[in-house]
Scaffold this active site. Structure first.
Site, short mmCIF file in Angstrom:
data_model
loop_
_atom_site.label_atom_id
_atom_site.label_comp_id
_atom_site.label_asym_id
_atom_site.label_seq_id
_atom_site.Cartn_x
_atom_site.Cartn_y
_atom_site.Cartn_z
N ASP A 120 0.84 -1.21 0.00
CA ASP A 120 0.00 0.00 0.00
C ASP A 120 0.87 1.25 0.00
OD1 ASP A 120 -2.54 1.54 0.43
OD2 ASP A 120 -1.42 2.15 2.22
N TYR A 178 3.19 10.16 0.81
CA TYR A 178 4.30 9.63 1.61
C TYR A 178 5.64 10.14 1.08
CZ TYR A 178 0.72 6.27 3.19
OH TYR A 178 -0.42 5.69 3.68
N LYS A 200 -3.07 6.01 -3.59
CA LYS A 200 -4.15 6.92 -3.19
C LYS A 200 -4.23 8.13 -4.10
CE LYS A 200 -3.50 5.14 1.43
NZ LYS A 200 -2.11 4.67 1.38
N GLY A 212 -1.89 0.90 10.53
CA GLY A 212 -1.48 1.32 11.88
C GLY A 212 -1.94 0.40 12.99
N SER A 248 0.69 3.70 15.79
CA SER A 248 1.90 4.53 15.65
C SER A 248 3.03 4.08 16.58
CB SER A 248 1.61 6.01 15.93
OG SER A 248 0.78 6.54 14.95
N GLY A 249 2.99 2.81 16.96
CA GLY A 249 4.07 2.27 17.79
C GLY A 249 3.77 2.21 19.27
N LEU A 301 1.52 0.69 20.95
CA LEU A 301 1.20 -0.65 21.45
C LEU A 301 2.45 -1.48 21.71
CD1 LEU A 301 -1.21 -2.60 22.09
CD2 LEU A 301 -0.91 -3.49 19.78
#
Length: 337
Positions: free
Chosen positions: A46, A51, A77, A235, A239-240, A242
């Site tokens: 993706d 980006y 996208k 995600g 964003s990290g 977790l």
């Protein structure tokens, strides 16, 4: 074609890090990360012009140039055009995510969801990706986190422009599927309520995770499942946050989020399971979810994600999370009954 039938496997590769998200990633490392994903068997990638102002697409195009095109699936996208003209990166107004791609290319980014811009965006992406077709196109970020109170008027311009064009391209067989690629639940709800648009699915980032799933669970997952559409979860590690990182939703995590992570981790540690396994397997347990696409900026992360997907997680772990009210009572869990 249903998203689940189109996607080759439950684990995909989110390429935002290839656009130098948060840090200046050396070219060799970026290409090695895509190669590691390929060697692991990942065949869904993706991307987005946003980006790194085209950098992620250029790098991915380079990394996959020697691979047989029929062996993998690309989504990218529309909604933002990348111009040849250069701008002051620090002066960009990118809503809540202003600094995320400050190490990307300095090319000017223009928001445009019209029919003409949608077609031009796809043409530009094909060149950067070095390919002649794209399977899935997501309409990017028509939501509050980028446009604040203006988001509904931006959504309306996409409804009149991008949605109609993508419907047509899909019906003509130019693309195989389209939908929204967003970090908020409300745009998906809004599109599902419209009568004349026929999306195939959605990329929902950060909203169906262990740390944040209540709204998506109640507002969109049942409607998506009922219509036979699919959700790609972006995600999955929030964003990290977790997995022990400092950020949640691209910003420093709040004390409440950090406390929730600590509670989940205490239970995971007791059962000897990784937080990545808990995060990925939770997201995939929902019948509406077709795939998860954690981003990776280092080759070693790919193996971790694959191991997390295959890790055996005891049913009692999930039951304990439920009992501790760390997951919503209605959230499907990867256990029978």
């Amino acid at each position: 074609m249903a998203l689940k039938d189109l996607l080759p496997g439950k684990l995909g590769f989110g390429t935002a890090p290839l656009g130098n998200m948060f840090r200046d990633i050396p070219e060799a490392e970026a290409l090695a990360t895509v190669e590691a994903a390929w060697n692991d068997g990942i065949r869904y990638f993706d991307n987005a012009p946003f980006y790194g102002a085209g950098l992620a697409e250029i790098r991915m195009g380079e990394a996959l140039a020697s691979k047989p095109r029929s062996d993998y699936v690309i989504s990218t996208k529309v909604g933002r055009l990348i111009l040849d003209e250069v701008e002051d990166v620090s002066a960009r107004d990118l809503g809540e995510k202003g600094d995320v791609f400050k190490y990307g290319r300095p090319n000017k980014i223009v928001n445009d969801y019209s029919a003409d811009a949608t077609l031009r965006s796809i043409e530009d992406s094909l060149k950067r990706l070095k390919t002649d077709h794209i399977e899935i196109v997501w309409v990017h970020d028509v939501a509050q986190d980028f446009y604040g109170d203006e988001w509904l008027s931006v959504f309306e311009s996409a409804r009149k422009g991008a949605f109609k064009v993508l419907d047509q391209l899909r019906d003509e067989g130019v693309i195989k599927a389209w939908g929204l690629g967003v970090n908020r639940v409300e745009p998906i709800e809004t599109l599902l309520a419209l009568e004349n648009n026929r999306p195939d699915g959605f990329l929902l980032a950060g909203r169906y995770t262990l740390l944040d799933h209540e709204r998506a669970l109640q507002r969109v997952m049942p409607a998506v499942a009922e219509r036979g559409l699919g959700i790609v979860v972006g995600g999955p590690y929030s964003s990290g946050a977790l997995v022990g990182g400092p950020n949640f939703e691209y910003a420093p995590a709040t004390p409440q989020i950090l406390a929730k992570v600590a509670k989940i981790k205490a239970i995971a540690d007791r059962y000897g399971i990784s937080m990545k396994a808990a995060g990925l397997q939770f997201a995939l347990a929902n019948p509406a979810v077709a795939a998860v696409i954690p981003g990776a900026s280092k080759p070693g992360r790919i193996a971790e994600d694959r191991a997390a997907l295959n890790e055996l997680v005891p049913a009692d772990f999930w039951r304990e999370l439920r009992a501790a009210e760390l997951v919503h009572p209605a959230a499907p869990l990867p256990i029978a009954g």
